[in-house]
Design a protein around this motif. Structure first.
Motif, PDB file in Angstrom:
ATOM      1  N   GLU A   7       1.060   3.772   1.420  1.00 40.44           N
ATOM      2  CA  GLU A   7       1.215   4.070   3.065  1.00 40.44           C
ATOM      3  C   GLU A   7       2.411   3.567   3.556  1.00 40.44           C
ATOM      4  O   GLU A   7       3.277   3.897   4.330  1.00 40.44           O
ATOM      5  N   HIS A  57       0.996  -1.258  -0.036  1.00 41.12           N
ATOM      6  CA  HIS A  57      -0.066   0.128  -0.162  1.00 41.12           C
ATOM      7  C   HIS A  57       0.889   1.113   0.105  1.00 41.12           C
ATOM      8  O   HIS A  57       1.930   1.090   0.702  1.00 41.12           O
ATOM      9  N   GLY A 112      -7.405   9.142   0.235  1.00 43.23           N
ATOM     10  CA  GLY A 112      -7.604  10.015   1.640  1.00 43.23           C
ATOM     11  C   GLY A 112      -7.705  11.296   1.083  1.00 43.23           C
ATOM     12  O   GLY A 112      -7.763  12.205   2.065  1.00 43.23           O
ATOM     13  N   VAL A 115     -11.261   0.389  -0.831  1.00 44.59           N
ATOM     14  CA  VAL A 115     -12.069   1.419   0.077  1.00 44.59           C
ATOM     15  C   VAL A 115     -11.348   1.918   1.292  1.00 44.59           C
ATOM     16  O   VAL A 115     -11.361   1.002   1.947  1.00 44.59           O
ATOM     17  N   GLY A 143      -8.953   4.963  -4.214  1.00 41.33           N
ATOM     18  CA  GLY A 143      -8.343   6.276  -3.957  1.00 41.33           C
ATOM     19  C   GLY A 143      -9.805   7.248  -4.019  1.00 41.33           C
ATOM     20  O   GLY A 143     -10.405   7.526  -5.153  1.00 41.33           O
TER      21      GLY A 143
HETATM   22  P1  PGA Z   1      -9.164   6.454   0.488  1.00 44.73           P
HETATM   23  O1  PGA Z   1      -8.180   5.303   0.791  1.00 44.73           O
HETATM   24  O2  PGA Z   1     -10.600   5.527   0.006  1.00 44.73           O
HETATM   25  O3  PGA Z   1      -9.568   6.787   1.795  1.00 44.73           O
HETATM   26  O4  PGA Z   1      -8.840   7.003  -0.328  1.00 44.73           O
HETATM   27  C1  PGA Z   1      -7.859   4.162  -0.090  1.00 44.73           C
HETATM   28  C2  PGA Z   1      -6.823   3.193   0.366  1.00 44.73           C
HETATM   29  O5  PGA Z   1      -6.014   3.723   1.155  1.00 44.73           O
HETATM   30  O6  PGA Z   1      -6.644   2.113  -0.056  1.00 44.73           O
END
Ligand code: PGA
Length: 255
Positions: free
Chosen positions: A97, A95, A173, A233, A212
């Motif tokens: 992050e 991911h 996010g 999601v 996203g």
């Molecule tokens: P989001 O995150 O829907 O809050 O944009 C998606 C994700 O991090 O997989």
């Protein structure tokens, strides 16, 4: 025909108690939906409780990460077999992050993907470009690099069985959604690379989902794209009704 997959990435949210409550509620909300694969990815601590709450239902549980070694002196890490034993069937790997905050690279993603497959977990491999890369017109090169590196040495059969999540980093996010056309273009590119590098059966079977800022009011536009097979999601999974809504709107009959 690929079955759509909707996965909720819970990130670092929800205690065991909250996670159990949510899973039970979701279970009753989606109990009649059999044409969408529904996956929830709670934190490690809640995987077992969520798996119990989802037992014999149409909800599968995913881990959000894992380490590639089987066991050893790796303080703070968790192996593929451990998350599998706790009840996970899927694992999110790479991911953005993890890549940005925890230094994961295509090489570590590849190790994790191989270890996940060896433990019979289905990897959900995340790829996607940053805003700077998109502005420099590097999107497709970045995607190629991430697929090549992350899926290095996999067979066509192994690629057929996994999930790729295209998540433009600038859309995660942020509330800034890639347009369905932007997502569709990258998804079509991913599919064509899979065909080129792993063969037509792998390309036709591998699920390529979008992530996203997916919400109930934009999921249908995304999933209407021919190469978009579902969604990862983040924010919208926190509210169980919004997540249910996304699942319902992904059903093949409604698109
Ligand atoms: P989001 O995150 O829907 O809050 O944009 C998606 C994700 O991090 O997989």
């Amino acid at each position: 025909m690929r079955k759509p997959l909707i996965a909720g990435n819970w990130k670092m949210f929800k205690t065991v108690q909250e996670a159990t409550f949510y899973t039970k509620e979701l279970r009753s909300l989606v109990k009649d939906i059999h044409d969408v694969l529904v996956v929830i990815a709670p934190p490690f601590t809640a995987i077992h409780a969520c798996s119990e709450a989802a037992r014999n239902s149409n909800i599968a549980v995913s881990a959000q990460n894992m380490f590639w070694e089987k066991q050893g002196a790796f303080t703070g890490e968790i192996s593929a077999a451990m998350v599998k034993e706790a009840g996970a069937e899927y694992v999110i790997i790479g991911h953005s992050e993890r890549r940005t905050l925890f230094g994961e690279t295509d090489v570590t993603v590849n190790r994790k993907v191989l270890a996940a497959i060896a433990a019979s977990l289905t990897p959900i491999v995340c790829i996607g470009e940053t805003l700077e890369q998109r502005d420099r017109n590097e999107t497709l090169d970045v995607i190629d690099r991430q697929i090549k590196g992350g899926l290095d040495s996999l067979t066509g059969d192994q690629v057929a069985a996994l999930v790729i999540a295209y998540e433009p980093v600038w859309a995660i996010g942020t509330g800034r959604n890639a347009t369905p056309a932007q997502a569709g273009e990258v998804h079509a590119h991913i599919r064509s690379r899979l065909r080129q590098w792993f063969g037509a059966p792998a390309a036709e079977t591998c699920l390529v989902i979008y992530g996203g800022s997916v919400k109930p009011d934009n999921i249908q536009d995304h999933i209407a794209q021919p190469d978009v097979d579902g969604a990862l999601v983040g924010g919208a999974r926190l509210d169980v009704r919004a997540f249910q809504d996304i699942v319902v709107k992904s059903r093949p009959a409604t698109v």
